[in-house]
Motif scaffolding. Structure first.
Motif, PDB file in Angstrom:
ATOM      1  N   LEU A   1      27.793  11.136  -1.669  1.00  0.00           N
ATOM      2  CA  LEU A   1      26.447  10.574  -1.659  1.00  0.00           C
ATOM      3  C   LEU A   1      25.654  11.028  -2.877  1.00  0.00           C
ATOM      4  N   LEU A   2      25.810  12.306  -3.259  1.00  0.00           N
ATOM      5  CA  LEU A   2      25.124  12.815  -4.443  1.00  0.00           C
ATOM      6  C   LEU A   2      25.580  12.072  -5.688  1.00  0.00           C
ATOM      7  N   ASP A   3      26.872  11.839  -5.792  1.00  0.00           N
ATOM      8  CA  ASP A   3      27.427  11.133  -6.941  1.00  0.00           C
ATOM      9  C   ASP A   3      26.880   9.709  -7.019  1.00  0.00           C
ATOM     10  N   ILE A   4      26.859   9.024  -5.880  1.00  0.00           N
ATOM     11  CA  ILE A   4      26.316   7.664  -5.842  1.00  0.00           C
ATOM     12  C   ILE A   4      24.847   7.670  -6.255  1.00  0.00           C
ATOM     13  N   GLY A   5      24.087   8.659  -5.741  1.00  0.00           N
ATOM     14  CA  GLY A   5      22.668   8.747  -6.072  1.00  0.00           C
ATOM     15  C   GLY A   5      22.406   9.009  -7.543  1.00  0.00           C
ATOM     16  N   TRP A   6      23.217   9.882  -8.160  1.00  0.00           N
ATOM     17  CA  TRP A   6      23.035  10.205  -9.579  1.00  0.00           C
ATOM     18  C   TRP A   6      23.270   8.974 -10.437  1.00  0.00           C
ATOM     19  N   HIS A   7      24.305   8.227 -10.131  1.00  0.00           N
ATOM     20  CA  HIS A   7      24.592   7.029 -10.915  1.00  0.00           C
ATOM     21  C   HIS A   7      23.563   5.929 -10.658  1.00  0.00           C
ATOM     22  N   ALA A   8      23.052   5.846  -9.425  1.00  0.00           N
ATOM     23  CA  ALA A   8      21.980   4.879  -9.155  1.00  0.00           C
ATOM     24  C   ALA A   8      20.745   5.204  -9.982  1.00  0.00           C
ATOM     25  N   ASP A   9      20.449   6.501 -10.143  1.00  0.00           N
ATOM     26  CA  ASP A   9      19.311   6.899 -10.970  1.00  0.00           C
ATOM     27  C   ASP A   9      19.485   6.409 -12.409  1.00  0.00           C
ATOM     28  N   GLN A  10      20.713   6.461 -12.925  1.00  0.00           N
ATOM     29  CA  GLN A  10      20.959   5.993 -14.293  1.00  0.00           C
ATOM     30  C   GLN A  10      20.729   4.483 -14.403  1.00  0.00           C
ATOM     31  N   LEU A  11      21.160   3.744 -13.375  1.00  0.00           N
ATOM     32  CA  LEU A  11      20.934   2.295 -13.391  1.00  0.00           C
ATOM     33  C   LEU A  11      19.442   1.981 -13.364  1.00  0.00           C
ATOM     34  N   HIS A  12      18.681   2.766 -12.617  1.00  0.00           N
ATOM     35  CA  HIS A  12      17.239   2.558 -12.570  1.00  0.00           C
ATOM     36  C   HIS A  12      16.609   2.804 -13.934  1.00  0.00           C
ATOM     37  N   ARG A  13      17.116   3.801 -14.653  1.00  0.00           N
ATOM     38  CA  ARG A  13      16.582   4.078 -15.983  1.00  0.00           C
ATOM     39  C   ARG A  13      16.883   2.917 -16.940  1.00  0.00           C
ATOM     40  N   VAL A  14      18.104   2.433 -16.928  1.00  0.00           N
ATOM     41  CA  VAL A  14      18.456   1.317 -17.811  1.00  0.00           C
ATOM     42  C   VAL A  14      17.636   0.087 -17.442  1.00  0.00           C
ATOM     43  N   GLY A  15      17.453  -0.147 -16.135  1.00  0.00           N
ATOM     44  CA  GLY A  15      16.638  -1.278 -15.690  1.00  0.00           C
ATOM     45  C   GLY A  15      15.184  -1.168 -16.120  1.00  0.00           C
ATOM     46  N   ALA A  16      14.731   0.074 -16.341  1.00  0.00           N
ATOM     47  CA  ALA A  16      13.357   0.300 -16.806  1.00  0.00           C
ATOM     48  C   ALA A  16      13.263   0.319 -18.324  1.00  0.00           C
ATOM     49  N   GLY A  17      14.384   0.090 -19.011  1.00  0.00           N
ATOM     50  CA  GLY A  17      14.377   0.088 -20.461  1.00  0.00           C
ATOM     51  C   GLY A  17      14.546   1.458 -21.080  1.00  0.00           C
ATOM     52  N   LEU A  18      14.995   2.433 -20.278  1.00  0.00           N
ATOM     53  CA  LEU A  18      15.180   3.801 -20.757  1.00  0.00           C
ATOM     54  C   LEU A  18      16.661   4.101 -20.958  1.00  0.00           C
ATOM     55  N   ALA A  19      16.937   5.140 -21.707  1.00  0.00           N
ATOM     56  CA  ALA A  19      18.315   5.584 -21.895  1.00  0.00           C
ATOM     57  C   ALA A  19      18.762   6.395 -20.677  1.00  0.00           C
ATOM     58  N   PRO A  20      20.051   6.426 -20.367  1.00  0.00           N
ATOM     59  CA  PRO A  20      20.537   7.289 -19.286  1.00  0.00           C
ATOM     60  C   PRO A  20      20.170   8.747 -19.545  1.00  0.00           C
TER      61      PRO A  20
END
Length: 420
Positions: free
Chosen positions: A373-392
């Motif tokens: 679950l932690l692994d899934i959450g960490w990668h979801a956070d990266q997708l949210h950053r890219v979706g916001a126009g930010l770098a991972p």
């Protein structure tokens, strides 16, 4: 001619049974983005994310976890397709990938008993009233035969909307412990009616979903499925049972079978496998070899563990699979396919977090499931950053990830439940 010269390579296009042609053999496999609006529609964040991936050199993009029922979400932020109310936004989402030159399929899913496990007071539905083996998991309500039929219809309706919106295909999520996988599992499906009781009846649900979709969409629209090789749980869905499902699906007009494995309870798909398995890179390639003959010419994708160009190339050139799926590395290396195909990178970097205080946590919870679950959450956070126009953010730690995961998934706890 030397057989080596006849081998299929990563750069080669792949013709699917429906007539579509994938431009190369590297697929961005599904990850749940959880970037839907409060009304479960796609918005500019998903368009930005898929514009980025669309320019990443992939032969196919598969979206994550688009649900078919607003009353049963895998997590808050899931996009839901029940009808054409969000057709304009869905059309923009499909176009965002196409603008970069990549075909895009929507992954259709119903969570079943994995419906937002952190939403207290929510009652999930499932084949049988057996909860997840995770702390705090709610006991699901058993679906009636009429409700099962309605869910099958939901999958078909969503697929038609996807085609109307301009997506190139859909993938039925039949893996990772969600509803289709629950029907297939003897641990989760204890029914004795026409939807359970033996392997043949347990696979009826997935067959009906695929048949209904294929009958409703046009011949040139792709229909695929993601299927577990096994559940990796004692008494669960086995490789022999999985091979029987592949054999049954081979005659149902599918275009691609993606092989994966595991569930939230036993997350083999997140890299929690043994070190010896991780070293081989492709966690499920051994299984894929055994279903080649059963698939009847149906193209086969394998996802889970691929990191090096050498391993990807060997898997395709040997004929063990037709498509290599990569997921987690694409969250931080958004152009991973181009990096491999162009030779810029010999290997992709994988990031994996594990909880600390393992001796203490291990006394109250399954560490493998928590780490997953932690692994899934960490990668979801990266997708949210890219979706916001930010770098991972490669330095993002366990605490920040856990807080974000609880905030993202737990907010439904305090929200009035939507009507159906």
């Amino acid at each position: 001619m030397d057989n080596a010269l006849e081998r299929t390579g990563l750069h080669d296009p792949l013709s699917l049974p429906c007539g579509q042609v994938l431009p190369n053999r590297i697929m961005k496999s599904a990850m749940s983005e959880a970037l839907g609006t409060r009304s479960n529609a796609p918005d500019g964040r998903l368009e930005r994310l898929y514009t980025t991936w669309g320019q990443g050199g992939y032969g196919l993009l598969v979206t994550g976890n688009v649900m078919v029922d607003r009353g049963q979400l895998g997590e808050p932020g899931n996009v839901v397709i029940e009808d054409e109310r969000d057709l304009d936004a869905l059309t923009r989402w499909a176009k965002s990938a196409h603008d970069g030159g990549a075909p895009i399929w929507i992954q259709l899913n119903h969570p079943g008993r994995q419906s937002n496990p952190l939403a207290l007071g929510h009652t999930p539905v499932a084949p049988s009233p057996i909860p997840l083996n995770l702390p705090g998991a709610a006991t699901p309500r058993e679906l009636t035969p009429v409700e099962i039929e309605h869910i099958i219809e939901r999958f078909a309706t969503a697929a038609v909307v996807c085609e109307t919106a301009g997506f190139d295909g859909v993938q039925v999520h039949g893996a990772h412990g969600y509803l289709v996988a629950q029907f297939l599992s003897p641990l989760a499906n204890r029914r004795t009616d026409e939807w359970g009781g033996d392997p043949a009846r347990r696979m009826r649900f997935v067959l009906e979903v695929v048949r209904r979709i294929r009958a409703r969409v046009s011949p040139g629209f792709a229909v695929g499925i993601k299927l577990n090789s096994a559940d990796f749980q004692r008494g669960g869905f086995t490789e022999d049972e999985s091979r029987a499902v592949v054999s049954a699906l081979a005659g149902e007009g599918l275009d691609l079978v993606e092989v994966s494995g595991g569930s939230y309870e036993s997350p083999a798909m997140t890299g929690s496998a043994a070190a010896s398995t991780r070293a081989r890179e492709a966690y499920f390639l051994d299984y894929a070899r055994t279903v080649r003959g059963l698939a009847g010419g149906l193209p086969l994708a394998v996802t889970g563990g691929f990191r090096t160009r050498a391993a990807m190339r060997a898997a395709v050139e040997s004929g063990e699979c037709d498509v290599v799926g990569i997921a987690r590395p694409t969250a931080t290396t958004t152009d991973a396919a181009d990096a491999i195909l162009s030779g810029r990178a010999d290997a992709l970097t994988a990031h994996q977090l594990r909880y600390s205080m393992r001796r203490v946590l291990g006394k109250v919870a399954d560490l493998k499931a928590l780490d997953g679950l932690l692994d899934i959450g960490w990668h979801a956070d990266q997708l949210h950053r890219v979706g916001a126009g930010l770098a991972p953010d490669l330095e993002r730690g366990r605490l920040a990830t856990t807080v974000a995961m609880l905030r993202r998934n737990g907010r439904a706890t305090f929200r009035p439940k939507r009507g159906r």
